[in-house]
Design a protein around this motif. Structure first.
Motif, short mmCIF file in Angstrom:
data_model
loop_
_atom_site.label_atom_id
_atom_site.label_comp_id
_atom_site.label_asym_id
_atom_site.label_seq_id
_atom_site.Cartn_x
_atom_site.Cartn_y
_atom_site.Cartn_z
N ALA A 45 7.62 38.43 20.35
CA ALA A 45 8.27 37.97 18.95
C ALA A 45 8.33 36.60 18.98
CB ALA A 45 9.75 38.48 19.34
N LEU A 48 14.21 35.53 17.10
CA LEU A 48 14.98 36.51 17.72
C LEU A 48 16.51 36.36 16.77
CD1 LEU A 48 15.94 37.97 21.19
CD2 LEU A 48 17.90 36.61 19.91
N GLY A 83 14.93 51.94 17.98
CA GLY A 83 15.24 50.92 18.98
C GLY A 83 15.73 51.33 20.29
N THR A 257 9.89 39.87 14.68
CA THR A 257 11.20 39.52 14.72
C THR A 257 12.04 40.58 15.52
OG1 THR A 257 11.37 38.60 12.37
CG2 THR A 257 13.67 39.15 13.58
N THR A 258 12.94 39.96 16.56
CA THR A 258 13.48 40.97 17.45
C THR A 258 15.15 40.67 17.02
OG1 THR A 258 12.08 40.77 19.19
CG2 THR A 258 14.01 41.68 19.78
N THR A 287 19.14 47.58 20.38
CA THR A 287 18.10 46.29 20.37
C THR A 287 17.03 46.90 19.63
OG1 THR A 287 17.11 47.06 22.48
CG2 THR A 287 18.78 45.21 22.38
N TRP A 288 16.15 46.31 18.81
CA TRP A 288 15.10 46.96 18.20
C TRP A 288 14.15 45.68 17.50
CZ3 TRP A 288 19.86 46.11 16.06
CH2 TRP A 288 19.84 45.69 14.54
N GLY A 289 13.05 45.92 17.18
CA GLY A 289 12.11 45.32 16.54
C GLY A 289 11.20 44.84 17.60
N ILE A 292 10.52 45.45 21.62
CA ILE A 292 11.52 46.65 21.98
C ILE A 292 11.07 47.85 22.13
CG2 ILE A 292 13.86 47.50 21.79
CD1 ILE A 292 13.88 44.69 22.68
N LEU A 333 11.41 37.85 25.53
CA LEU A 333 10.87 38.24 24.12
C LEU A 333 10.43 37.18 23.29
CD1 LEU A 333 14.03 40.82 23.32
CD2 LEU A 333 11.58 41.49 23.63
#
Length: 967
Positions: A45, A48, A83, A257-258, A287-289, A292, A333
């Motif tokens: 990423a 964040l 996620g 992007t996380t 959490t997602w992106g 992940i 990340l």
């Protein structure tokens, strides 16, 4: 010894013992001088986004509503399709500051920082924000500056609303969250037209932090079960959805992007947090992106709790982590160095990356924590004599190298799972070693504190026997040896030299040198010990064993009451039967019966749930009506009395009636206003502070006659207590005071029973600041019982309506008559005064007991101090640094409470003396007293009318008002 000098020394000694717990258990775990560590591979990423929904419980987010729908449909969709999710386990204290430190810096609360500040960062520590290229944050002014102050360079930017916006009585607390969402949108709109800002937010290794306080504020104001709290979750979910959409649109959906959504702590059902209840320590993590793992469907999970089925998420893999593990996850990340002080363990199962990246990241994590271990070991080794230094054997230098080499070898060979497992083993050993060196001096300091404790208790006991009893009267007193002072002087010099060589902190000198003069004072009284033993040999053995057994059982009951409040009920039931075990029942039946009735009534309170669980304003109004009823009973007798002093007494009494009426009005009016979400009325706030300010002055205007002064103190303090009450606890000081009044009568009866003549009747006794020393007598065994009663009643005052060891058993709603805008110190001070009001009532009654039983305050007070010190020593041994964090925090809280009680006894004894003995005069009040004498009824009714509250409304509110779960 001079009384003032003795109490000054006693205060100093107890202050040292009190502070020692912070040096032994509450020292900073932070070390400095480590080398930053980061993973030498490209991160998944570039940026964040961290959402922290302050005060959000895990179950409140994950559970479905009564219609089977999610309160957060967007986040639930993330869990099911995009996620990873789980529960983040927090540690105590579950407060915003330590929670955010764990999330962003990766270590749990530096307890030494609590005493240094609340809103800013009082100690230096590294954080994810500090390691980032840029960080932008929006939210509360209580949290954001903590991570900006001290950050290297000028790369952490904060945007906060006015602190006054955090109002628990506000109409809509969700505006705290919408403010954040709106300002983030405005920020990105501005960036489109600002080339410099646009360039910055397109850099790599950047963080956006959104602190959302609305849920926490609604939880405090309305409780997590309320519609306000649940609707706020929906509002946050909508806001998160909008922000995510905006990020994807702004960055062209580049997949870099996380997003992380979590909470700093949960909240109890009664709207509080701070301790270790699961509702406080279980927080959501979604959490997602970029980087992940996607949602994983499973047929079975490792968790044996009922949450998954209740939430209907049993088919989606749940991954629980510790709160501090989120910091290394975020660092990994976006590819920044792990925060230097982090003790979090990277949760690799959340990562969607190559096995090589996971292994390298875990290796970095292990080296970063090992660096802290090395620095800690070096620091301790440098200040310890070589022959006294004992290294942590489980992680020697050679073992460190072997594990690191083996892990690196596994990575080169492609054995990534073995490398990850080996790095986790190294991390656990390093963390264990950190704890070992952090607590290295604990046993040494503990031995010295215990030596001082035992010595002080022994000296106080010998002083009682020598100066206030008949046990040593007539026995010869021999001079102590001249070698004794020189021997202790030499011992003190050796201890100081030993500490100097090891470069110990100055506080170590205090803890280690204090026992030297204390034990010197004890050994100087060795002749008293011999005389005491000789006297006890003439005492019947069975009686001595019986008294000792009863005293020991009594102390144990007091200690157990800190863990089990119902032990106070058991003790009060035994107290209720006390008159029937003696001749008191036959000599004073009405007094004995009253003692039994009020003891049993008071015994009910420890069986009730702690304050905050079932608030009911009608009980507060009922308590106010009882106070008014008692007050009105005294009016006829005051009206009949003649003279200016009688008129002055009438005026004072009327002022106290008026104060009670005002308190009831303010409670009723404030509650109604908050229910309508119109906030705290300014007039109510002014009246509340006026009642509080006057409560310590008005009693000084009353007559110094014993019961009149005590009754005046009760009326004044009850007015304040009503303003600070939310339910049944409003009745507690009233019942306690009634028992205290009976106690005074009972003690005079027991004095007569023991053959000691009473020179005055209770009705004629007056409080006086200058006491006739010829009235004082020597101590008897029964005086130990009186001192024990005082300590028992003080503990009952502490735990009668709540568990003071856990601050979350008290609720913020109790201060809403004074303020609703978030102010932790002011709110804490008000709640502390609420706790101390029953304490003051007991101490004032104790002053009367001393006066009526012809005992000097010094002699009886010394016995109380000895009992308190024995309890404190008991709790010192019960302090633990293992087990659950709730157990650890509770054990420390108990010790701090007992030590605080001992110290506060000195101050509150002085406050009680002022309240009972000082007398202020109203000049020129005769004319007003005459007017009031003729029209007392009219003035009371007029006052009530001007406030818009009729007696019928008061009665209706007391008898039939139903407020549900609101205060």
């Amino acid at each position: 010894m001079n009384m003032l000098l003795f109490f000054t020394l006693g205060l100093f000694v107890h202050f040292v013992f009190f502070v020692s717990i912070f040096d032994i258990y509450f020292t900073s775990p932070l070390v400095h001088g480590m080398t930053p560590q980061f993973t030498p591979l490209p991160p998944p990423a570039k940026r964040l986004v961290l959402f922290v929904a302050d005060g959000l419980r895990a179950d409140a987010l994950y559970e479905l509503d009564e219609n089977g729908n999610s309160r957060a449909p967007f986040l639930r969709n993330i869990i099911m399709y995009e996620g990873s999710w789980g529960i983040s386990h927090t540690r105590v204290p579950t407060e915003s500051r330590p929670g955010h430190v764990a999330l962003i810096a990766g270590f749990y609360e530096d307890v030494s920082a609590v005493a240094k500040g609340w809103k800013e960062n009082p100690v230096e520590f590294d954080s994810l924000f500090n390691e980032s290229k840029y960080t932008w944050s929006w939210g509360s002014p209580d949290i954001l500056p903590m991570f900006a102050k001290g950050a290297s360079g000028d790369h952490v930017y904060t945007y906060s609303y006015d602190a006054k916006t955090e109002d628990f009585g506000a109409n809509d607390a969700t505006k705290l969250d919408t403010w954040v969402f709106d300002n983030v949108k405005d920020f990105f709109d501005t960036a489109r037209n600002n080339q410099s800002l646009f360039s910055k937010i397109n850099e790599e290794k950047i963080v956006f932090f959104l602190h959302l306080l609305g849920i926490d504020t609604n939880g405090h104001a309305h409780r997590p079960s309320s519609r306000d709290y649940k609707d706020n979750i929906k509002k946050v979910d909508d806001g998160v959805k909008e922000i995510v959409s905006m990020f994807k649109h702004f960055y062209g959906n580049d997949g870099k992007t996380t997003f992380i959504f979590t909470s700093d702590h949960g909240m109890t059902d009664w709207g509080f947090h701070g301790a270790g209840h699961p509702s406080e320590t279980l927080t959501p993590l979604v959490t997602w992106g970029a980087g992940i793992k996607y949602a994983q469907k499973v047929s079975a999970q490792q968790f044996d709790d009922a949450f998954l089925k209740e939430w209907r998420l049993e088919n989606w893999k749940r991954q629980d982590i510790n709160q501090a593990d989120i910091a290394p996850l975020m660092a990994s990340l976006i590819g920044v160095p792990f925060p230097l002080n982090s003790v979090g363990i990277l949760p690799v199962d959340y990562l969607n990356n190559t096995d090589l990246f996971k292994a390298e990241s875990m290796f970095t994590n292990a080296v970063q924590i090992l660096e802290q271990f090395k620095v800690k070991m070096t620091q301790k080794k440098e200040v310890t004599l070589p022959f006294l230094f004992t290294p942590f054997k489980l992680l020697s230098d050679s073992k460190q190298l072997n594990i690191l080499r083996k892990a690196r070898s596994y990575i080169k060979q492609g054995k990534f799972d073995e490398a990850v497992s080996l790095c986790k083993e190294l991390i656990h050993l390093a963390l264990e070693g950190l704890s070992y060196y952090h607590t290295y001096d604990r046993f040494f300091l503990g031995i010295n504190v215990v030596a001082g404790f035992v010595g002080w208790t022994s000296y106080a006991s010998l002083l009682i026997i020598k100066s206030h009893s008949n046990l040593t009267r007539g026995l010869t007193v021999k001079k102590s040896s001249h070698l004794l002072p020189y021997g202790f002087l030499a011992a003190g010099l050796l201890v100081a030299l030993f500490l100097l060589i090891q470069a110990c902190p100055w506080t170590y000198y205090v803890y280690c040198l204090l026992p030297v003069p204390i034990w010197y004072a004890v050994l100087r009284e060795f002749q008293v010990v011999q005389d005491l033993v000789a006297s006890l040999l003439t005492f019947p053995l069975s009686h001595f064993v019986g008294y000792l057994l009863v005293f020991t059982v009594g102390i144990e009951v007091l200690v157990l009451s800190f863990f089990y409040r119902y032990m106070l009920t058991a003790g009060l039931i035994v107290f209720a039967g006390w008159p029937f075990l003696t001749k008191l029942w036959t000599q004073a039946k009405i007094t004995s019966l009253s003692w039994t009735v009020f003891s049993l009534l008071l015994a009910v309170f420890p069986l009730m749930p702690v304050v905050g669980r079932t608030p009911d304003i009608s009980l507060v109004m009922g308590a106010g009506l009882l106070v008014l009823l008692l007050s009105l009973f005294a009016v006829p007798s005051l009206i009949k009395r003649k003279g200016s002093l009688a008129k002055e007494e009438l005026l004072v009494h009327l002022l106290q009636i008026l104060s009670t009426v005002l308190s009831m009005y303010v409670v009723y009016s404030t509650n109604s206003s908050l229910l309508r979400k119109q906030g705290l009325p300014l007039m109510n706030q002014i009246l509340s502070w006026a009642v509080l300010a006057s409560s310590l002055v008005v009693p000084l205007l009353s007559s110094p006659a014993l019961f009149q002064r005590l009754f005046s103190i009760l009326l004044s303090l009850m007015s304040t207590y009503l303003l600070l009450s939310t339910g049944y606890e409003a009745l507690f000081p009233l019942v306690l005071s009634c028992l205290m009044f009976v106690w005074i009568h009972m003690e005079q009866e027991t004095l007569q029973q023991s053959g000691i003549s009473c020179k005055k009747k209770l009705a004629s006794i007056q409080f006086s600041y200058t006491m006739d020393i010829t009235q004082f007598r020597q101590l008897y065994l029964d005086d130990i019982r009186r001192a024990f009663f005082l300590v028992f009643f003080l503990v009952t005052a502490f735990f009668g309506t709540g568990n003071i060891a856990s601050i979350n058993s008290f609720e913020l709603a109790s201060v809403y008559c004074f303020l609703t805008v978030f102010s932790p110190f002011m709110m804490g001070a008000l709640m502390m005064w609420k706790i101390l009001i029953p304490f003051v009532l007991v101490m004032c009654a104790f002053e009367a007991v001393q006066l009526t039983t012809q005992l000097s305050s010094k002699s009886l007070f010394l016995i109380v101090l000895v009992i308190s010190d024995i309890m404190a020593l008991h709790f010192f041994f019960l302090v633990k640094d293992y087990g659950s964090w709730l157990d650890i925090g509770t054990s420390i809280s108990h010790y701090v409470i007992v030590m605080s009680m001992t110290i506060f006894l000195v101050f509150l004894n002085g406050l009680a003396q002022v309240l009972t003995t000082k007398k202020l005069r109203l000049r020129g009040c005769s004319m007003y007293a005459d007017i009031l004498h003729e029209s007392i009824s009219f003035i009371v009714l007029f006052t009530v009318g001007t406030m818009g509250l009729s007696w019928s409304a008061v009665l209706r509110s007391a008898l039939s008002l139903e407020l549900g779960s609101h205060c």
